[in-house]
Write a protein that holds these residues in place. Structure first.
Motif: not given
Length: 409
Positions: A19-22, A190-195, A214-220
């Motif tokens: 999931e990539l938001i947004p 960008v912040e990375l993490g598990g689901t 500015d908000p980070q993009v969340c990459m799960m």
């Protein structure tokens, strides 16, 4: 520096992402980064409560390495301060708290192992105690005011515990807020993490906005299943493949995964080019044993060497496929006098075949221990090494030791 074209970067970054938001914001950030020749700041927080890394951890670490290879700034935040709270994600009860000294030591171990995947020269490591420990009580109140209890109880783990009448400590609500403050401190793009980190990552985005960033993009990234093929990889579930394990053990454990996980492992934890993945899937469907052997060899070579991968493959073929005993194995000479009996549980542990007597007892009960191909059934067995040695002690499918006696002490 010259960054690759946006389309090329996004093709790499999308691979294996759950999931990539947004997503559109990530494209914009990558475009702006390329136009201004300014790398994105990419954050990965690590929980130092369990410092031993396994292949499941490498899914997100490899994604961070991809950002590095594309020219972006990788920051590994060791949660030495938040580790004293304990991440409540996915927990059915409050986690035990650690000391700052314990979290620092675990963090160093984590970094040493993580840089087997990350480029150590391009990896910045920060400890969040550096800024969280400096916050005053009024700072914490101000941060807490940016979130509601109702929003916290939207978390599945919290809501389940609340509905079941299980206690939720106030300090557990502070964990995701502290993690969010990490993003504010480094101004993460960008912040990375598990689901399982979805709530925490999205909260970081919300807190950044509340503080004018500015908000980070969340990459799960997905949670990799372990050798049992069902549960997520975890050392506590005895289904993990550690990245520091011996080549023979690593190879054998990869060979034990279900066939339907071959492609998933290749996609998530290897560097097989993306355009070759369809061929991998076809190969895995048509010849799963050969595909799995190829995967096992590749993984051992990644964390050890090509020569050790070859040796591990030969060891597996000789001992598991052909059912024989390896020509070469470690020798262990117990510190015992002539006629003195040695407990088998201690013998296995001292020979490095088990980590504890309880593990040895469990393996004997499972019929997984043998002496010269004779299965051991007695967990309380004592052996007169001076009389019986030399003999081959086998534990599980892949662990061997030749027990010898070198005479009296």
């Amino acid at each position: 520096m010259a960054f690759p074209p946006v389309d090329e970067q996004m093709e790499v970054l999308r691979r294996g992402v759950e999931e990539l938001i947004p997503e559109d914001e990530l494209v914009e950030k990558v475009e702006q980064s390329r136009e201004t020749e300014t790398p994105l700041t990419v954050k990965l927080g690590c929980d130092p409560s369990r410092p031993d890394l396994h292949l499941g951890h490498t899914v997100v670490l490899r994604k961070l390495r991809q950002f590095q290879d594309l020219g972006h700034r990788a920051i590994l935040i060791v949660g030495d301060f938040t580790g004293m709270i304990g991440d409540p994600s996915g927990r059915s009860k409050t986690r035990p708290q650690l000391t700052l000294e314990e979290t620092r030591q675990h963090g160093r171990t984590y970094y040493e192992q993580a840089t087997r995947i990350l480029d150590p020269e391009k990896t910045e490591i920060l400890y969040n105690s550096e800024w969280l420990d400096e916050m005053s009580f009024s700072d914490v109140i101000e941060l807490s005011a940016q979130q509601t209890v109702a929003r916290m109880l939207e978390r599945e783990d919290f809501s389940n515990r609340y509905e079941a009448g299980k206690p939720i400590s106030i300090h557990e609500f502070l964990y995701p807020l502290a993690q969010a403050q990490d993003s504010v401190h480094i101004e993460a793009d960008v912040e990375l993490g598990g689901t399982d980190q979805r709530f925490n990552l999205l909260l970081g985005r919300q807190i950044q906005e509340a503080q004018g960033q500015d908000p980070q993009v969340c990459m799960m990234l997905p949670l990799l299943e372990g050798t049992d093929g069902t549960e997520k990889m975890s050392k506590s579930l005895d289904n993990a493949i550690g990245i520091t394990e011996a080549p023979e053990d690593m190879y054998g454990k990869v060979m034990s995964i279900p066939d339907d996980l071959i492609y998933r492992y290749v996609e998530l934890i290897t560097d097989v080019p993306t355009d070759e993945l369809p061929k991998v899937k076809t190969f895995a469907d048509e010849n799963p044993r050969a595909a799995k052997a190829q995967l096992a060899r590749r993984i051992v070579a990644m964390y050890h060497s090509e020569d050790e991968a070859d040796a591990a493959q030969d060891h597996f073929e000789q001992t598991v496929v052909e059912g024989g005993t390896p020509d070469e194995m470690d020798e262990h000479a117990p510190d015992a006098e002539a006629g003195e009996e040695v407990g088998l549980l201690n013998l296995m542990r001292n020979a490095g075949l088990t980590e504890s007597n309880s593990e040895g007892r469990r393996l004997i009960e499972q019929g997984a221990v043998s002496i010269d191909d004779e299965t051991v059934e007695d967990t309380g067995l004592y052996v007169d090494v001076s009389e019986r040695a030399p003999f081959v002690l086998k534990v599980g499918k892949r662990r061997y030791a030749r027990i010898v006696w070198n005479g009296a002490r």
